[in-house]
Design a protein around this motif. Structure first.
Motif, PDB file in Angstrom:
ATOM      1  N   UNK A  10       6.209   7.908   0.174  1.00 29.07           N
ATOM      2  CA  UNK A  10       7.460   7.720   0.914  1.00 29.07           C
ATOM      3  C   UNK A  10       8.285   9.009   0.890  1.00 29.07           C
ATOM      4  N   UNK A  11       8.322   9.677  -0.269  1.00 25.59           N
ATOM      5  CA  UNK A  11       9.057  10.940  -0.362  1.00 25.59           C
ATOM      6  C   UNK A  11       8.411  11.994   0.533  1.00 25.59           C
ATOM      7  N   UNK A  12       7.068  11.993   0.582  1.00 25.93           N
ATOM      8  CA  UNK A  12       6.354  12.918   1.461  1.00 25.93           C
ATOM      9  C   UNK A  12       6.746  12.658   2.915  1.00 25.93           C
ATOM     10  N   UNK A  13       6.813  11.387   3.262  1.00 31.21           N
ATOM     11  CA  UNK A  13       7.172  11.001   4.621  1.00 31.21           C
ATOM     12  C   UNK A  13       8.571  11.521   4.975  1.00 31.21           C
ATOM     13  N   UNK A  14       9.535  11.316   4.067  1.00 29.01           N
ATOM     14  CA  UNK A  14      10.904  11.778   4.302  1.00 29.01           C
ATOM     15  C   UNK A  14      10.962  13.300   4.391  1.00 29.01           C
ATOM     16  N   UNK A  71       0.825  -1.216   0.000  1.00 30.06           N
ATOM     17  CA  UNK A  71       0.000   0.000   0.000  1.00 30.06           C
ATOM     18  C   UNK A  71       0.856   1.261   0.000  1.00 30.06           C
ATOM     19  N   UNK A  72       1.823   1.289   0.891  1.00 33.01           N
ATOM     20  CA  UNK A  72       2.656   2.475   1.052  1.00 33.01           C
ATOM     21  C   UNK A  72       3.430   2.776  -0.225  1.00 33.01           C
ATOM     22  N   UNK A  73       3.999   1.726  -0.820  1.00 35.70           N
ATOM     23  CA  UNK A  73       4.820   1.901  -2.018  1.00 35.70           C
ATOM     24  C   UNK A  73       3.983   2.307  -3.234  1.00 35.70           C
ATOM     25  N   UNK A  74       2.698   1.948  -3.248  1.00 35.98           N
ATOM     26  CA  UNK A  74       1.836   2.276  -4.388  1.00 35.98           C
ATOM     27  C   UNK A  74       1.052   3.574  -4.176  1.00 35.98           C
ATOM     28  N   UNK A  75       1.415   4.322  -3.152  1.00 36.61           N
ATOM     29  CA  UNK A  75       0.671   5.541  -2.822  1.00 36.61           C
ATOM     30  C   UNK A  75       1.467   6.797  -3.172  1.00 36.61           C
ATOM     31  N   UNK A 133      12.289  15.433   7.667  1.00 40.59           N
ATOM     32  CA  UNK A 133      13.355  16.429   7.542  1.00 40.59           C
ATOM     33  C   UNK A 133      12.890  17.786   8.039  1.00 40.59           C
ATOM     34  N   UNK A 134      11.653  18.183   7.682  1.00 42.68           N
ATOM     35  CA  UNK A 134      11.113  19.479   8.108  1.00 42.68           C
ATOM     36  C   UNK A 134      11.069  19.580   9.625  1.00 42.68           C
ATOM     37  N   UNK A 135      10.741  18.481  10.289  1.00 43.88           N
ATOM     38  CA  UNK A 135      10.602  18.493  11.750  1.00 43.88           C
ATOM     39  C   UNK A 135      11.921  18.197  12.456  1.00 43.88           C
ATOM     40  N   UNK A 136      12.969  17.926  11.668  1.00 42.16           N
ATOM     41  CA  UNK A 136      14.286  17.679  12.261  1.00 42.16           C
ATOM     42  C   UNK A 136      14.353  16.392  13.062  1.00 42.16           C
ATOM     43  N   UNK A 137      13.583  15.415  12.668  1.00 39.48           N
ATOM     44  CA  UNK A 137      13.550  14.154  13.413  1.00 39.48           C
ATOM     45  C   UNK A 137      14.684  13.236  12.970  1.00 39.48           C
ATOM     46  N   UNK A 138      15.229  12.515  13.943  1.00 34.21           N
ATOM     47  CA  UNK A 138      16.286  11.539  13.649  1.00 34.21           C
ATOM     48  C   UNK A 138      16.080  10.298  14.507  1.00 34.21           C
ATOM     49  N   UNK A 139      16.792   9.253  14.169  1.00 35.17           N
ATOM     50  CA  UNK A 139      16.774   8.043  14.991  1.00 35.17           C
ATOM     51  C   UNK A 139      15.394   7.459  15.199  1.00 35.17           C
ATOM     52  N   UNK A 140      15.113   7.129  16.462  1.00 40.75           N
ATOM     53  CA  UNK A 140      13.858   6.488  16.822  1.00 40.75           C
ATOM     54  C   UNK A 140      12.659   7.358  16.500  1.00 40.75           C
ATOM     55  N   UNK A 154       9.532   6.265  14.136  1.00 41.17           N
ATOM     56  CA  UNK A 154       8.156   6.246  14.631  1.00 41.17           C
ATOM     57  C   UNK A 154       7.254   7.112  13.756  1.00 41.17           C
ATOM     58  N   UNK A 155       7.791   8.255  13.308  1.00 43.11           N
ATOM     59  CA  UNK A 155       7.017   9.149  12.440  1.00 43.11           C
ATOM     60  C   UNK A 155       6.677   8.451  11.123  1.00 43.11           C
ATOM     61  N   UNK A 156       7.657   7.775  10.564  1.00 45.97           N
ATOM     62  CA  UNK A 156       7.442   7.064   9.304  1.00 45.97           C
ATOM     63  C   UNK A 156       6.440   5.931   9.489  1.00 45.97           C
ATOM     64  N   UNK A 157       6.567   5.233  10.595  1.00 48.29           N
ATOM     65  CA  UNK A 157       5.641   4.136  10.871  1.00 48.29           C
ATOM     66  C   UNK A 157       4.215   4.646  11.011  1.00 48.29           C
ATOM     67  N   UNK A 158       4.067   5.829  11.645  1.00 51.93           N
ATOM     68  CA  UNK A 158       2.741   6.412  11.821  1.00 51.93           C
ATOM     69  C   UNK A 158       2.118   6.778  10.482  1.00 51.93           C
ATOM     70  N   UNK A 159       2.911   7.348   9.593  1.00 54.68           N
ATOM     71  CA  UNK A 159       2.404   7.721   8.270  1.00 54.68           C
ATOM     72  C   UNK A 159       2.071   6.468   7.463  1.00 54.68           C
ATOM     73  N   UNK A 160       2.886   5.441   7.601  1.00 53.94           N
ATOM     74  CA  UNK A 160       2.671   4.204   6.847  1.00 53.94           C
ATOM     75  C   UNK A 160       1.391   3.493   7.270  1.00 53.94           C
ATOM     76  N   UNK A 161       1.243   3.288   8.574  1.00 55.69           N
ATOM     77  CA  UNK A 161       0.126   2.468   9.067  1.00 55.69           C
ATOM     78  C   UNK A 161      -1.076   3.283   9.513  1.00 55.69           C
ATOM     79  N   UNK A 162      -0.904   4.580   9.746  1.00 54.08           N
ATOM     80  CA  UNK A 162      -2.015   5.402  10.204  1.00 54.08           C
ATOM     81  C   UNK A 162      -2.283   5.209  11.686  1.00 54.08           C
ATOM     82  N   UNK A 163      -3.093   6.101  12.235  1.00 51.78           N
ATOM     83  CA  UNK A 163      -3.398   6.059  13.665  1.00 51.78           C
ATOM     84  C   UNK A 163      -4.727   5.377  13.960  1.00 51.78           C
ATOM     85  N   UNK A 164      -5.489   5.117  12.904  1.00 47.90           N
ATOM     86  CA  UNK A 164      -6.815   4.570  13.106  1.00 47.90           C
ATOM     87  C   UNK A 164      -6.831   3.096  13.458  1.00 47.90           C
TER      88      UNK A 164
END
Length: 378
Positions: free
Chosen positions: A232-236, A150-154, A240-247, A251-261
């Motif tokens: 995926x590019x949107x996620x990255x 799903x993520x790769x085809x979005x 980058x905009x939020x200056x997130x690194x590491x864990x 977690x941010x990428x995982x949230x975008x991938x799987x959603x919060x619902x």
């Protein structure tokens, strides 16, 4: 949940990213709107299509649209991520859902005027769903499966402006349909349901993704070129905009991938883990704590049993040159029977000589009423 519960689809808390193919009905969710998958083949598209359609012209097309909407509710891309639908799906072991309940959903309002029998007849055209013999219930023909890639085809697209009218969703579906078959067109919204002017679109295959991203001229809306990229590019970009690194970035990428619902697969996995933990806890409770004793510098395990347990003969250490072994004693043998004979001769643990061994053999020929033999242990 009973079939009489208010099944307004917009009340379902979910983050839908899946739907069917080219433009048809859409489903409003708390976080967006998803397009319905048209899995029904149109007349003449395959050898069995004639047996699947019960009417011609506009009525046939209208039935197809109604079926596509209901198929979307039951699709792999929606069912396991829609808490209300999943509750209906799992309400009974056979997974039957009342047709009347599904027909009452908000996105079914265009066909409610025809009545339940009309909707039931339309459902009999479906290759994805089956209707019960009495025509009152509907269910999937296959088991639910986790959607793949799903993520790769979005993709992400921005620049659609404000939501002009109730037809915006349908217009978006028509727009993306030009580039390939879609599984979902989701309008992104703020907490107060205002359209952000951007969408996430899941295409049915990678070829359609490439066609959209590499289109010439570039995709535009109202003569304004859109900002487009893979999800995926949107996620990255957001990381980058939020200056997130590491864990935090992961977690941010995982949230975008799987959603919060709601996610039925995640719920089932967590339930299984909790069940395994409880089962392991009960097993641990049943196990008796191990007991050990210290003897001559060795730790010996006490085997569970009557009268406090026992130790294995092979586990008991012997003092070389200061131990004798006897065999054949009666069951009534007591320690005092041995001690009373030897205590005067052996006031402390000796290093046994031949004379002392002979003394033991001559003075303790029987134990517990039976003849015994003495030997030096290995």
């Amino acid at each position: 949940m009973s079939a009489t519960a208010k099944p307004a689809v917009e009340e379902v808390k979910m983050d839908v990213e899946d739907a069917g193919s080219a433009p048809s009905e859409a489903k409003q969710t708390e976080s967006g709107t998803a397009v319905v998958p048209p899995t029904i083949a149109k007349a003449g598209s395959d050898a069995g299509s004639e047996t699947k359609q019960e009417a011609d012209g506009s009525d046939s097309e209208e039935k197809l649209r109604a079926v596509r909407q209901i198929e979307f509710y039951f699709a792999d891309s929606n069912l396991p991520f829609d808490k209300f639908m999943w509750t209906l799906h799992t309400a009974n072991p056979e997974h039957w859902v009342p047709v009347s309940t599904v027909a009452s959903f908000k996105r079914m309002r265009d066909w409610q005027k025809h009545g339940i029998p009309w909707i039931t007849n339309a459902l009999r055209m479906s290759t994805e769903l089956e209707v019960s013999e009495d025509g009152t219930k509907v269910r999937r023909r296959t088991e639910v499966q986790p959607p793949k890639d799903q993520f790769e085809r979005s993709i992400y697209a921005k620049g659609f402006g404000e939501e002009e009218d109730t037809e915006t969703q349908r217009k978006l579906e028509d727009f993306f349909d030009k580039y390939g078959r879609t599984n979902a067109v989701r309008m992104r919204r703020t907490e107060d349901k205002k359209f952000k002017g951007s969408v996430f679109v899941e295409f049915a295959d990678f070829k359609s993704v490439e066609t959209f991203l590499n289109a010439t001229p570039k995709p535009s809306w109202n003569n304004e070129e859109l900002k487009i990229m893979t999800k995926e590019a949107y996620c990255e970009m957001k990381i980058k905009e939020k200056g997130l690194t590491g864990k935090a970035a992961r977690l941010r990428k995982q949230t975008i991938q799987s959603g919060k619902g709601f996610n039925a697969f995640r719920e089932m996995e967590e339930a299984k883990k909790n069940k395994d933990k409880k089962g392991k806890g009960k097993e641990d409770e049943k196990k008796e704590p191990e007991l050990f004793i210290e003897f001559m510098g060795s730790k010996i395990r006490v085997e569970p049993g009557e009268e406090g347990g026992s130790v294995k003969d092979e586990d008991v250490p012997v003092a070389k040159g200061a131990s004798l072994k006897f065999d054949g004693a009666g069951e009534s043998t007591t320690f005092d029977e041995i001690k009373s004979v030897l205590k005067e001769r052996f006031s402390r643990a000796p290093t046994l000589t031949e004379d002392e061994i002979t003394f033991v053999k001559e003075h303790l020929k029987t134990l517990g009423g039976k003849d015994v033999s003495w030997s030096i242990p290995d």
